[in-house]
Enzyme design. Structure first.
Site, PDB file in Angstrom:
ATOM      1  N   LYS A  11      33.061  44.826  44.798  1.00 52.82           N
ATOM      2  CA  LYS A  11      32.935  43.498  45.391  1.00 52.82           C
ATOM      3  C   LYS A  11      32.238  43.559  46.760  1.00 52.82           C
ATOM      4  CE  LYS A  11      37.039  41.590  43.078  1.00 52.82           C
ATOM      5  NZ  LYS A  11      38.281  40.811  43.321  1.00 52.82           N
ATOM      6  N   TYR A  51      34.828  33.730  36.738  1.00 54.27           N
ATOM      7  CA  TYR A  51      36.191  33.364  37.126  1.00 54.27           C
ATOM      8  C   TYR A  51      36.611  32.012  36.549  1.00 54.27           C
ATOM      9  CZ  TYR A  51      36.478  37.325  40.398  1.00 54.27           C
ATOM     10  OH  TYR A  51      36.541  38.584  40.964  1.00 54.27           O
ATOM     11  N   ASN A 114      39.683  42.704  47.876  1.00 56.11           N
ATOM     12  CA  ASN A 114      40.370  43.834  47.227  1.00 56.11           C
ATOM     13  C   ASN A 114      39.415  44.785  46.496  1.00 56.11           C
ATOM     14  OD1 ASN A 114      39.765  42.203  45.111  1.00 56.11           O
ATOM     15  ND2 ASN A 114      41.869  41.792  44.498  1.00 56.11           N
ATOM     16  N   HIS A 117      36.697  44.718  40.971  1.00 54.28           N
ATOM     17  CA  HIS A 117      37.156  43.948  39.813  1.00 54.28           C
ATOM     18  C   HIS A 117      37.132  44.859  38.595  1.00 54.28           C
ATOM     19  CE1 HIS A 117      37.455  40.854  36.706  1.00 54.28           C
ATOM     20  NE2 HIS A 117      36.514  41.540  36.080  1.00 54.28           N
ATOM     21  N   GLU A 128      32.823  39.612  29.899  1.00 56.69           N
ATOM     22  CA  GLU A 128      32.257  39.976  31.202  1.00 56.69           C
ATOM     23  C   GLU A 128      31.074  40.936  31.055  1.00 56.69           C
ATOM     24  OE1 GLU A 128      35.694  41.377  33.353  1.00 56.69           O
ATOM     25  OE2 GLU A 128      36.612  39.372  33.333  1.00 56.69           O
TER      26      GLU A 128
HETATM   27  P1  IDP Z   1      42.764  40.598  39.623  1.00 55.68           P
HETATM   28  O1  IDP Z   1      41.414  40.819  40.256  1.00 55.68           O
HETATM   29  O2  IDP Z   1      43.778  41.610  40.099  1.00 55.68           O
HETATM   30  O3  IDP Z   1      42.712  40.466  38.123  1.00 55.68           O
HETATM   31  P2  IDP Z   1      43.207  37.705  39.696  1.00 55.68           P
HETATM   32  O4  IDP Z   1      44.555  37.083  39.833  1.00 55.68           O
HETATM   33  O5  IDP Z   1      42.526  37.618  38.365  1.00 55.68           O
HETATM   34  O6  IDP Z   1      43.328  39.209  40.208  1.00 55.68           O
HETATM   35  O7  IDP Z   1      42.273  37.024  40.805  1.00 55.68           O
HETATM   36  C1  IDP Z   1      40.885  37.254  40.831  1.00 55.68           C
HETATM   37  C2  IDP Z   1      40.473  37.536  42.256  1.00 55.68           C
HETATM   38  O8  IDP Z   1      40.682  36.367  43.047  1.00 55.68           O
HETATM   39  C3  IDP Z   1      41.298  38.624  42.961  1.00 55.68           C
HETATM   40  O9  IDP Z   1      40.857  39.931  42.668  1.00 55.68           O
HETATM   41  C4  IDP Z   1      41.127  38.264  44.417  1.00 55.68           C
HETATM   42  O10 IDP Z   1      39.875  38.705  44.942  1.00 55.68           O
HETATM   43  C5  IDP Z   1      41.127  36.736  44.350  1.00 55.68           C
HETATM   44  N1  IDP Z   1      42.472  36.154  44.534  1.00 55.68           N
HETATM   45  C6  IDP Z   1      43.518  36.209  43.663  1.00 55.68           C
HETATM   46  N2  IDP Z   1      44.581  35.524  44.128  1.00 55.68           N
HETATM   47  C7  IDP Z   1      44.195  35.016  45.313  1.00 55.68           C
HETATM   48  C8  IDP Z   1      44.866  34.188  46.288  1.00 55.68           C
HETATM   49  O11 IDP Z   1      46.017  33.793  46.127  1.00 55.68           O
HETATM   50  N3  IDP Z   1      44.122  33.878  47.391  1.00 55.68           N
HETATM   51  C9  IDP Z   1      42.841  34.290  47.575  1.00 55.68           C
HETATM   52  N4  IDP Z   1      42.182  35.050  46.678  1.00 55.68           N
HETATM   53  C10 IDP Z   1      42.846  35.409  45.566  1.00 55.68           C
HETATM   54 MG    MG Z   2      42.022  38.910  36.870  1.00 52.99          MG
END
Ligand code: IDP
Ligand code: MG
Length: 155
Positions: A11, A51, A114, A117, A128
């Site tokens: 990312k 997304y 984070n 992905h 994807e």
């Molecule tokens: P994942 O990447 O661990 O599968 P997901 O819940 O699918 O997590 O969320 C996609 C991405 O959206 C996350 O990796 C993160 O970058 C962002 N994200 C998830 N939850 C939040 C939130 O509550 N606030 C801001 N960004 C979030």
């Molecule tokens: Mg996810």
């Protein structure tokens, strides 16, 4: 579980923090085979495709802003159980909670920023991979050390 392909993104925070090399090295160290890789800029349209499940969530506008804010490296990686293996390597979504030893646990402390992905299941991986790579951009090749990575019945 047989050989799978999964879609990985380094990312924008991983790119801007110059961690791409280290993160790719972790995939290689795990014995995953890279079959597709490119540097690209995600557009708002592509972000919405990727997304789609999150578009209605309150954090989506910030997520789209973040994921389109700098280039990413898109990777298609292959290996036994590759989808769950990469999810395990990444750790939970929030780097502040992801355990040490995971990518998000070792390199980050944020829920949004984070670093990586990884597809969360076979259906997501298929979708994807197809939105980030044309079929001809995925290269089928014999890994020279492939025979030393796992037994034939694990492939
Ligand atoms: P994942 O990447 O661990 O599968 P997901 O819940 O699918 O997590 O969320 C996609 C991405 O959206 C996350 O990796 C993160 O970058 C962002 N994200 C998830 N939850 C939040 C939130 O509550 N606030 C801001 N960004 C979030
Ligand atoms: Mg996810």
């Amino acid at each position: 579980m047989a050989t799978q392909r999964t879609l990985i993104l380094i990312k924008p925070d991983g790119m801007q923090r110059r961690l791409a090399g280290k993160l790719i090295a972790r995939l290689e160290d795990k014995s995953l085979k890279l079959v597709g890789l490119k540097l690209m800029q995600i557009t708002p349209e592509l972000a919405k495709q990727h997304y789609a499940e999150h578009i209605e969530k309150p954090f989506y506008p910030g997520l789209e802003q973040f994921i389109t804010s700098a280039p990413v490296i898109a990777i298609c990686a292959e290996g036994p159980s590759a989808i769950s293996v990469v999810r395990g390597m990444m750790g939970s979504t929030n780097g502040a909670e992801a355990p040490p030893g995971t990518i998000r646990g070792d390199y980050g402390i944020s829920r949004q920023y984070n670093l990586m992905h990884g597809s969360d299941g076979p259906e997501a991986a298929a979708k994807e991979i197809s939105i980030y790579f044309k079929p001809e951009e995925l290269i089928d090749y014999e890994a020279t050390l492939g025979g030393w990575v796992c037994a034939d019945d694990e492939k």
